[in-house]
Scaffold this motif. Structure first.
Motif, PDB file in Angstrom:
ATOM      1  N   UNK A 141      40.388  -8.522 -27.411  1.00 43.17           N
ATOM      2  CA  UNK A 141      39.255  -8.053 -26.614  1.00 43.17           C
ATOM      3  C   UNK A 141      38.839  -9.152 -25.641  1.00 43.17           C
ATOM      4  N   UNK A 142      38.995  -8.945 -24.348  1.00 46.55           N
ATOM      5  CA  UNK A 142      38.571  -9.981 -23.404  1.00 46.55           C
ATOM      6  C   UNK A 142      37.053 -10.128 -23.413  1.00 46.55           C
ATOM      7  N   UNK A 143      36.577 -11.362 -23.394  1.00 42.60           N
ATOM      8  CA  UNK A 143      35.138 -11.610 -23.436  1.00 42.60           C
ATOM      9  C   UNK A 143      34.581 -11.565 -22.017  1.00 42.60           C
ATOM     10  N   UNK A 144      34.706 -10.397 -21.396  1.00 45.06           N
ATOM     11  CA  UNK A 144      34.233 -10.207 -20.033  1.00 45.06           C
ATOM     12  C   UNK A 144      32.901  -9.476 -20.070  1.00 45.06           C
ATOM     13  N   UNK A 145      31.965  -9.976 -19.298  1.00 45.22           N
ATOM     14  CA  UNK A 145      30.586  -9.488 -19.358  1.00 45.22           C
ATOM     15  C   UNK A 145      30.069  -9.206 -17.958  1.00 45.22           C
ATOM     16  N   UNK A 146      29.507  -8.017 -17.769  1.00 45.30           N
ATOM     17  CA  UNK A 146      28.734  -7.736 -16.557  1.00 45.30           C
ATOM     18  C   UNK A 146      27.297  -8.135 -16.860  1.00 45.30           C
ATOM     19  N   UNK A 147      26.846  -9.199 -16.234  1.00 44.39           N
ATOM     20  CA  UNK A 147      25.505  -9.741 -16.491  1.00 44.39           C
ATOM     21  C   UNK A 147      24.522  -9.050 -15.566  1.00 44.39           C
ATOM     22  N   UNK A 151      29.353 -18.834 -25.985  1.00 40.75           N
ATOM     23  CA  UNK A 151      30.335 -17.950 -26.609  1.00 40.75           C
ATOM     24  C   UNK A 151      31.630 -17.848 -25.807  1.00 40.75           C
ATOM     25  N   UNK A 152      31.690 -18.498 -24.653  1.00 40.22           N
ATOM     26  CA  UNK A 152      32.906 -18.501 -23.855  1.00 40.22           C
ATOM     27  C   UNK A 152      33.143 -17.231 -23.069  1.00 40.22           C
ATOM     28  N   UNK A 153      32.072 -16.524 -22.743  1.00 35.37           N
ATOM     29  CA  UNK A 153      32.211 -15.267 -22.004  1.00 35.37           C
ATOM     30  C   UNK A 153      32.461 -15.517 -20.520  1.00 35.37           C
ATOM     31  N   UNK A 154      33.252 -14.663 -19.918  1.00 33.49           N
ATOM     32  CA  UNK A 154      33.445 -14.661 -18.471  1.00 33.49           C
ATOM     33  C   UNK A 154      32.444 -13.689 -17.866  1.00 33.49           C
ATOM     34  N   UNK A 155      31.599 -14.200 -16.969  1.00 32.93           N
ATOM     35  CA  UNK A 155      30.428 -13.447 -16.521  1.00 32.93           C
ATOM     36  C   UNK A 155      30.582 -13.022 -15.061  1.00 32.93           C
ATOM     37  N   UNK A 156      30.258 -11.765 -14.796  1.00 33.51           N
ATOM     38  CA  UNK A 156      30.182 -11.250 -13.433  1.00 33.51           C
ATOM     39  C   UNK A 156      28.751 -10.814 -13.168  1.00 33.51           C
ATOM     40  N   UNK A 157      28.131 -11.394 -12.153  1.00 30.84           N
ATOM     41  CA  UNK A 157      26.753 -11.043 -11.805  1.00 30.84           C
ATOM     42  C   UNK A 157      26.708  -9.623 -11.237  1.00 30.84           C
ATOM     43  N   UNK A 158      25.733  -8.847 -11.711  1.00 27.81           N
ATOM     44  CA  UNK A 158      25.676  -7.430 -11.345  1.00 27.81           C
ATOM     45  C   UNK A 158      24.239  -7.012 -11.059  1.00 27.81           C
TER      46      UNK A 158
END
Length: 374
Positions: free
Chosen positions: A186-192, A213-220
């Motif tokens: 599960x990729x730790x990709x997050x729409x913030x 937690x090492x999440x990859x964050x995309x500002x939304x």
């Protein structure tokens, strides 16, 4: 009687202690919904609601029925008739509602798991106010038979506990074969999701937890948000009118704010309801598209720290759109710099992805704990 509990039960055995919000039927006890107009005529339920029956089959012990906001209708946790459960973090502040007693019971270690209901935030808001974990389940995943109706299309039942492991146990009591997902694939990709007016220390706490937690964050940004909030709230009170209008014949036995709310919702037109449903379809499409690109959405559960008793605040502003769209959402306490009151991180997943939400919640919880011990 302690204001946390409307009824204490002597439960034998050594299984997990389960507290049940008093809008959910427990065989042999009346379901009062914290309301005089209902309690005066209430008779003991003949059967457990399915969510209680399934938990008992797993060995759970029902230790009592918990207090709540009358008719599940507000998110502050206040009930002048049955009493307001004290916030365990600060008794001058609201405990959050409507599942106030459930949140306080687990926060004070008087239950291992509690069931609450969430129509606009009524599991997640008290979890945020009391520093515990709460899960709003996907609409339709958990049966609501034997649960007092507020809003037929928005009502959900979900577990609350002191940590993610306890909340996972709560899901296992609801679904015996429930298991959290493995995050290996599960990729730790997050729409913030960002919103104006959020306390900067709460936003900072959310960002920090996701980073640890090492999440990859995309500002939304979601400029449609206020439209979604308004549509969800109108649908809730419209459906609540048809569910509760019979109580207006005994309005003197209701808390005045609830009698007023029920009566005023009669003015909502069927045309407006259809418009709100269309808004819900558009909101679902927008969020589903985001979840096609990211594992979860992340935002605070509440934009502010728990209000003080008597203060007004939009406690469900960041929660109710996920009732409109039916998506599952996890509220997780996280430390907030410069305050003894924690913030609450809200993680939102695709439909029926509670397994992923709880796995990611446990991962974030562990990352925060490792920083403290390391």
């Amino acid at each position: 009687m302690d204001s946390i509990w409307l009824l204490r039960l002597d439960a034998d055995g050594d299984g997990p202690r389960l507290a049940v919000k008093d809008c959910i039927d427990v065989a042999g006890t009346p379901t009062t919904v914290g309301c005089r107009a209902i309690a005066e005529d209430a008779v003991p339920a003949a059967l457990d609601a399915p969510v209680v029956a399934t938990a008992r089959q797993q060995g759970a012990r029902v230790v009592g029925k918990t207090n709540l906001v009358e008719l599940c209708r507000h998110a502050d946790g206040v009930n002048p008739w049955t009493g307001t459960p004290p916030n365990p973090l600060d008794p001058t502040r609201i405990p959050g509602g409507s599942s106030s007693g459930s949140a306080v019971a687990v926060a004070r270690d008087e239950a291992d798991v509690a069931y609450g209901t969430d129509t606009g935030g009524s599991v997640r808001v008290p979890a945020a106010c009391c520093g515990i974990v709460g899960l709003k389940t996907t609409a339709g995943r958990v049966p609501t038979h034997g649960v007092f109706e507020f809003s037929r299309t928005l009502d959900t039942v979900g577990p609350m506990a002191r940590d993610v492991a306890g909340t996972t146990l709560g899901m296992q009591l609801l679904e015996p074969e429930f298991e959290t997902a493995s995050l290996d694939d599960v990729p730790l990709t997050v729409a913030r999701l960002r919103f104006p007016g959020v306390d900067p220390t709460i936003d900072a706490a959310v960002d920090r937890a996701l980073k640890l937690a090492g999440c990859t964050i995309t500002e939304t940004q979601l400029p449609e948000w206020d439209t979604w909030v308004n549509a969800a709230n109108e649908l809730m009170v419209y459906e609540g009118y048809w569910a509760h209008r019979h109580l207006l014949a005994r309005a003197d036995r209701l808390e005045p704010r609830h009698a007023t709310d029920i009566a005023s919702a009669a003015e909502i037109s069927p045309r407006r309801v259809v418009d709100c449903r269309r808004v819900g379809v558009a909101a679902t499409a927008r969020l589903t598209a985001l979840l096609d690109q990211h594992t979860v959405l992340a935002l605070p559960t509440m934009a502010m720290e728990p209000p003080r008793l008597g203060e007004r605040a939009r406690t469900t502003y960041l929660t109710v759109p996920f009732n409109l769209t039916g998506l599952p959402a996890l509220a997780l306490p996280i430390p907030r710099a410069g305050s003894r009151l924690p913030a609450s991180l809200q993680l939102v997943g695709a439909p029926y992805q509670e397994e992923v939400l709880l796995a990611l919640g446990a991962h974030i919880e562990a990352a925060l704990a490792a920083e403290v011990t390391g």
